[in-house]
Design an enzyme around this catalytic site. Structure first.
Site, PDB file in Angstrom:
ATOM      1  N   CYS A  99      -5.282   5.497 -19.372  1.00 13.90           N
ATOM      2  CA  CYS A  99      -5.197   6.961 -19.303  1.00 13.90           C
ATOM      3  C   CYS A  99      -4.722   7.450 -17.940  1.00 13.90           C
ATOM      4  O   CYS A  99      -4.985   6.839 -16.914  1.00 13.90           O
ATOM      5  CB  CYS A  99      -6.566   7.572 -19.553  1.00 13.90           C
ATOM      6  SG  CYS A  99      -7.333   7.029 -21.060  1.00 13.90           S
ATOM      7  N   ARG A 103       1.885   3.378 -17.489  1.00 15.43           N
ATOM      8  CA  ARG A 103       0.575   2.729 -17.570  1.00 15.43           C
ATOM      9  C   ARG A 103       0.144   2.488 -19.012  1.00 15.43           C
ATOM     10  O   ARG A 103      -0.797   1.751 -19.262  1.00 15.43           O
ATOM     11  CB  ARG A 103      -0.470   3.603 -16.878  1.00 15.43           C
ATOM     12  CG  ARG A 103      -0.228   3.737 -15.389  1.00 15.43           C
ATOM     13  CD  ARG A 103      -0.873   4.979 -14.858  1.00 15.43           C
ATOM     14  NE  ARG A 103      -2.318   4.922 -14.974  1.00 15.43           N
ATOM     15  CZ  ARG A 103      -3.132   4.586 -13.989  1.00 15.43           C
ATOM     16  NH1 ARG A 103      -2.644   4.283 -12.824  1.00 15.43           N
ATOM     17  NH2 ARG A 103      -4.432   4.563 -14.163  1.00 15.43           N
ATOM     18  N   TRP A 111      -5.160   6.566 -23.627  1.00 15.96           N
ATOM     19  CA  TRP A 111      -5.067   5.234 -24.220  1.00 15.96           C
ATOM     20  C   TRP A 111      -6.388   5.041 -24.952  1.00 15.96           C
ATOM     21  O   TRP A 111      -7.445   4.965 -24.324  1.00 15.96           O
ATOM     22  CB  TRP A 111      -4.877   4.190 -23.111  1.00 15.96           C
ATOM     23  CG  TRP A 111      -4.571   2.818 -23.595  1.00 15.96           C
ATOM     24  CD1 TRP A 111      -3.356   2.326 -23.982  1.00 15.96           C
ATOM     25  CD2 TRP A 111      -5.497   1.720 -23.710  1.00 15.96           C
ATOM     26  NE1 TRP A 111      -3.476   1.000 -24.334  1.00 15.96           N
ATOM     27  CE2 TRP A 111      -4.771   0.601 -24.181  1.00 15.96           C
ATOM     28  CE3 TRP A 111      -6.862   1.567 -23.472  1.00 15.96           C
ATOM     29  CZ2 TRP A 111      -5.349  -0.636 -24.409  1.00 15.96           C
ATOM     30  CZ3 TRP A 111      -7.439   0.329 -23.706  1.00 15.96           C
ATOM     31  CH2 TRP A 111      -6.685  -0.749 -24.173  1.00 15.96           C
ATOM     32  N   ASN A 155     -10.772  10.056 -17.827  1.00 21.68           N
ATOM     33  CA  ASN A 155     -10.384   8.635 -17.898  1.00 21.68           C
ATOM     34  C   ASN A 155     -11.656   7.812 -17.792  1.00 21.68           C
ATOM     35  O   ASN A 155     -12.525   8.143 -16.982  1.00 21.68           O
ATOM     36  CB  ASN A 155      -9.509   8.224 -16.705  1.00 21.68           C
ATOM     37  CG  ASN A 155      -8.112   8.751 -16.812  1.00 21.68           C
ATOM     38  OD1 ASN A 155      -7.762   9.402 -17.777  1.00 21.68           O
ATOM     39  ND2 ASN A 155      -7.309   8.475 -15.796  1.00 21.68           N
ATOM     40  N   GLY A 156     -11.715   6.705 -18.525  1.00 23.87           N
ATOM     41  CA  GLY A 156     -12.881   5.826 -18.416  1.00 23.87           C
ATOM     42  C   GLY A 156     -13.700   5.835 -19.690  1.00 23.87           C
ATOM     43  O   GLY A 156     -13.199   6.192 -20.763  1.00 23.87           O
ATOM     44  N   GLU A 179       1.455 -18.330 -18.003  1.00 18.82           N
ATOM     45  CA  GLU A 179       2.101 -17.054 -17.702  1.00 18.82           C
ATOM     46  C   GLU A 179       3.329 -16.841 -18.593  1.00 18.82           C
ATOM     47  O   GLU A 179       3.571 -15.735 -19.089  1.00 18.82           O
ATOM     48  CB  GLU A 179       2.470 -17.015 -16.204  1.00 18.82           C
ATOM     49  CG  GLU A 179       3.246 -15.807 -15.735  1.00 18.82           C
ATOM     50  CD  GLU A 179       2.527 -14.462 -15.970  1.00 18.82           C
ATOM     51  OE1 GLU A 179       1.348 -14.457 -16.312  1.00 18.82           O
ATOM     52  OE2 GLU A 179       3.203 -13.433 -15.833  1.00 18.82           O
ATOM     53  N   LYS A 199       3.696 -13.692 -21.087  1.00 19.20           N
ATOM     54  CA  LYS A 199       4.843 -12.768 -21.031  1.00 19.20           C
ATOM     55  C   LYS A 199       5.451 -12.623 -22.414  1.00 19.20           C
ATOM     56  O   LYS A 199       5.730 -11.533 -22.878  1.00 19.20           O
ATOM     57  CB  LYS A 199       5.926 -13.318 -20.111  1.00 19.20           C
ATOM     58  CG  LYS A 199       6.128 -12.972 -18.700  1.00 19.20           C
ATOM     59  CD  LYS A 199       5.733 -11.734 -18.061  1.00 19.20           C
ATOM     60  CE  LYS A 199       4.345 -11.231 -18.281  1.00 19.20           C
ATOM     61  NZ  LYS A 199       3.457 -11.153 -17.204  1.00 19.20           N
ATOM     62  N   GLU A 238       3.145 -10.725 -24.897  1.00 24.64           N
ATOM     63  CA  GLU A 238       2.976  -9.300 -24.561  1.00 24.64           C
ATOM     64  C   GLU A 238       4.129  -8.451 -25.092  1.00 24.64           C
ATOM     65  O   GLU A 238       3.914  -7.349 -25.567  1.00 24.64           O
ATOM     66  CB  GLU A 238       2.933  -9.114 -23.031  1.00 24.64           C
ATOM     67  CG  GLU A 238       1.604  -9.430 -22.406  1.00 24.64           C
ATOM     68  CD  GLU A 238       1.577  -9.047 -20.927  1.00 24.64           C
ATOM     69  OE1 GLU A 238       2.375  -9.601 -20.152  1.00 24.64           O
ATOM     70  OE2 GLU A 238       0.786  -8.181 -20.566  1.00 24.64           O
ATOM     71  N   HIS A 274      -4.778 -33.891 -27.608  1.00 29.48           N
ATOM     72  CA  HIS A 274      -6.212 -33.633 -27.840  1.00 29.48           C
ATOM     73  C   HIS A 274      -6.427 -32.516 -28.858  1.00 29.48           C
ATOM     74  O   HIS A 274      -7.503 -31.933 -28.925  1.00 29.48           O
ATOM     75  CB  HIS A 274      -6.903 -33.320 -26.516  1.00 29.48           C
ATOM     76  CG  HIS A 274      -6.792 -34.445 -25.539  1.00 29.48           C
ATOM     77  ND1 HIS A 274      -7.470 -35.631 -25.677  1.00 29.48           N
ATOM     78  CD2 HIS A 274      -6.011 -34.585 -24.436  1.00 29.48           C
ATOM     79  CE1 HIS A 274      -7.146 -36.446 -24.699  1.00 29.48           C
ATOM     80  NE2 HIS A 274      -6.256 -35.835 -23.928  1.00 29.48           N
ATOM     81  N   LYS A 305      -0.881  -0.520 -18.310  1.00 32.59           N
ATOM     82  CA  LYS A 305      -0.506  -1.118 -17.026  1.00 32.59           C
ATOM     83  C   LYS A 305      -1.718  -1.305 -16.123  1.00 32.59           C
ATOM     84  O   LYS A 305      -1.791  -2.257 -15.360  1.00 32.59           O
ATOM     85  CB  LYS A 305       0.528  -0.209 -16.342  1.00 32.59           C
ATOM     86  CG  LYS A 305       1.079  -0.754 -15.038  1.00 32.59           C
ATOM     87  CD  LYS A 305       1.957  -1.962 -15.284  1.00 32.59           C
ATOM     88  CE  LYS A 305       2.391  -2.649 -14.010  1.00 32.59           C
ATOM     89  NZ  LYS A 305       2.864  -4.021 -14.279  1.00 32.59           N
TER      90      LYS A 305
END
Ligand code: M6R
Length: 603
Positions: free
Chosen positions: A2, A27, A75, A99-100, A479, A483, A486, A502, A598
């Site tokens: 947010c 974000r 968000w 926000n939060g 990573e 990527k 996402e 394994h 973000k």
């Protein structure tokens, strides 16, 4: 996550509000709204989806002349991303944005409902405005009503509230989520949840601390903590924070991949001389008693941490453990004052990472932040900070922030090794030579990018991707897989190459794509055997290596680097471009992938 903006002044309010929200757009959000209080009336607009939808709704709305405005991008955490759940939330005569997460909202809501108060949304936020009005209706002043409301809230919040009861004032509160107050020379006042909306509008700012709340009018800022007034100290807003623009690239992520060479040079600037590493930021920290390192981080920053653990132990011979912040904070960890506690965060606002830092500080540990955003919550809390200097990163999928985090950590490894006497001058020389070579490794090669553009069309289906590598190439595999998932929404996992047999190898068939990181400088033969085992089970292999590999279905040839980190960064760019090109072919929004934010300011 947010975003929040607010404005007090005579200029067109929707201009600052919409421009500010646009700056926070990267974000991640799923709906947006504004409310403007002028001449005793409040006009509110909300829309789901992109900000353009909100812009269209406010097309015929003007608000020149003194007034207040608040704006929000949401968000979703509580309740679906619908217009009803979008902020601002309204009472009878007040509006709030937040926000939060309000952890105890259910109890507050139940009490309010007993009083007959009707809720419109499914959000936690709405309780704030009703509780505030309940206090006012019982005879309290707006100031006392706000103070009492904030005192009831548990959780994380940045809150702005406007009310017809006090039409020249914005009420605000901050706890564990960033909030900034700004002003300019015309005495216009601003709020924002990060610096970027304020650039070009405000020239002085106050970064609010946790637990602070108050009210702001054109004339005065009243700032309080625990019922005591505090003297606000405004400081100049850095003028060097340039707006990020795409500059001809298709997406911010693409631009940020191409910027890596330049920003890594920035990271190194003034920190490396011929014989040593100079980190002025750490000159007051005494490392004599430090015997080990613990690092906490999330997501990509966690992968940077994992990579550095190999470097701390191998190069500076200091024990290093890495933990995912969201796990660490609840495991009742044993914290030792002889361990240096490092947090890594691009945004400096990640709730879980911030919380681990608080735990370490409480335990009396020395703390160090590796962060990209000056003045962020993490930077302000840590004993010392090494800024990564990546510049504003707008793509939700982190690229240049990752590269600069690793360079910063590598610098610190060398710095610490020198301090501890575990690196001799020959080793230091060769490491310095290697680190200074990285900016040239990070230049994107046209032929490689072109090849990845072409290859990407073969990797749009299948039942999954394995990214595999050994040693520092294992975190790079993690990573690379992160990527890809996402921004392409394809299933991808990173594994140590030696782990295949394994369990994971059971998935191998021609529809399983393996991206094999096969560096020359580290365990080439061992990795090669693992890839051969996958190939023998008909997995489709995309090999990335300086050595020809005859079993590869597709092959990207890298250059012959002398240092493993040179190979690491060359392969990093390839995995980033691969994810980018697959995502573009799938028609996804590369910079704002679904469900992601973000800056993750809730746990
Ligand atoms: O701002 P931080 O570095 O603390 O963020 C941590 C993660 O949320 C972040 O790295 C996330 O995994 C990115 N989307 C990765 O591309």
């Amino acid at each position: 996550m947010c975003g929040i903006v607010g404005y007090i002044g005579a200029n067109e309010k929707k201009e600052f509000l919409l421009n500010g929200l646009k700056e926070l757009e990267y974000r991640g959000y799923d709906s947006a709204g504004i409310a403007v209080l002028k001449d005793g009336n409040i006009s509110a607009f909300k829309a789901t989806g992109k900000l353009d939808n909100l812009k269209n709704k406010t097309e015929n709305f003007n608000s020149i002349g003194f007034g207040l405005g608040i704006g929000h991008t949401r968000w979703a955490t509580h309740g679906k991303p619908t217009e009803i759940n979008a902020h601002p939330h309204q009472g009878e005569y007040s509006y709030v944005i937040h926000n939060g997460i309000i952890e105890n909202y259910k109890e507050i809501k139940e009490e309010l409902q007993k009083d007959g108060i009707k809720f419109l949304s499914q959000t936690d936020t709405e309780v704030i405005v009703h509780q505030f009005e309940k206090y006012i209706n019982s005879g309290l002043s707006a100031q006392d009503a706000f103070t009492k409301t904030i005192a009831m809230l548990q959780g994380a919040y940045a809150i702005l509230l406007i009310t017809k009861d006090q039409p020249d004032t914005i009420f605000f509160a901050k706890n564990a989520v960033p909030l900034i107050v700004g002003k300019n020379s015309e005495n216009d006042k601003f709020f924002a949840s990060s610096d970027s909306p304020l650039i070009g509008y405000a020239n002085e700012v106050v970064y609010l601390e946790d637990g602070e709340y108050g009210w702001l009018s054109k004339e005065e800022l009243c700032l309080c903590k625990e019922d005591v007034c505090i003297n606000p100290s405004f400081k100049p807003l850095g003028k060097d924070k340039i707006y990020a623009q795409k500059e001809g690239y298709r997406f911010f992520m693409e631009k940020e991949i191409y910027e890596q060479s330049v920003v890594v040079s920035e990271t190194l600037m003034g920190r490396v001389n011929d014989e040593n590493i100079e980190l002025d930021e750490l000159k007051d920290i005494d490392f004599d008693n430090i015997e080990a390192i613990k690092i906490c981080a999330c997501g990509t920053s966690y992968h940077a941490a994992l990579t550095s653990a190999y470097l701390f132990e191998r190069i500076s011979k200091i024990r290093c453990e890495v933990e995912i912040a969201s796990e660490f904070r609840y495991k009742e960890p044993l914290l030792d004052k002889k361990t240096l506690f490092i947090v890594i965060s691009q945004s400096g606002e990640t709730a879980d990472t911030l919380e681990t830092l608080k735990m370490a500080k409480k335990a009396g540990m020395k703390t160090l932040a590796i962060c990209n955003v000056d003045n962020s919550s993490i930077v302000r809390l840590a004993d010392a900070t090494l800024l990564t200097r990546a510049g504003i990163e707008k793509g939700v999928a982190s690229t240049k922030a990752f590269a600069t985090q690793i360079i910063t950590l590598w610098l610190f490894v060398l710095f610490l090794g020198r301090k501890k006497g575990t690196i001799n001058s020959d080793k230091m020389q060769s490491e310095i030579k290697a680190i200074l070579h990285i900016p040239s490794v990070l230049h994107v090669k046209d032929n490689i990018h072109e090849k990845l553009k072409r290859l990407s069309k073969r990797y749009l289906h299948g039942h999954g991707f394995f990214f595999i590598g050994r040693d520092i190439f294992f975190p790079l595999a993690l990573e690379g897989a992160l990527k890809l998932k996402e921004i392409s929404y394809l299933h991808a996992e990173g594994y140590p190459a030696g782990e295949m047999k394994h369990g994971p190898i059971a998935l191998a068939d021609s529809e399983l794509f393996t991206v094999a990181l096969m560096p020359r400088t580290i365990l080439y033969d061992k990795t090669k055997s693992n890839v051969e085992e996958l190939s023998a089970r008909d997995a489709t292999i995309l090999a990335i290596s300086p050595e020809e590999f005859e079993l590869a279905d597709d092959f990207i040839k890298t250059s012959k680097q002398d240092h493993p980190m040179g190979e690491f960064f060359e392969m990093m760019i390839i995995t980033q471009l691969l994810a980018l090109e697959i995502s573009i072919r799938l028609g996804n929004d590369v910079d704002m992938p679904r469900n992601l934010a973000k800056s993750v300011t809730v746990e």
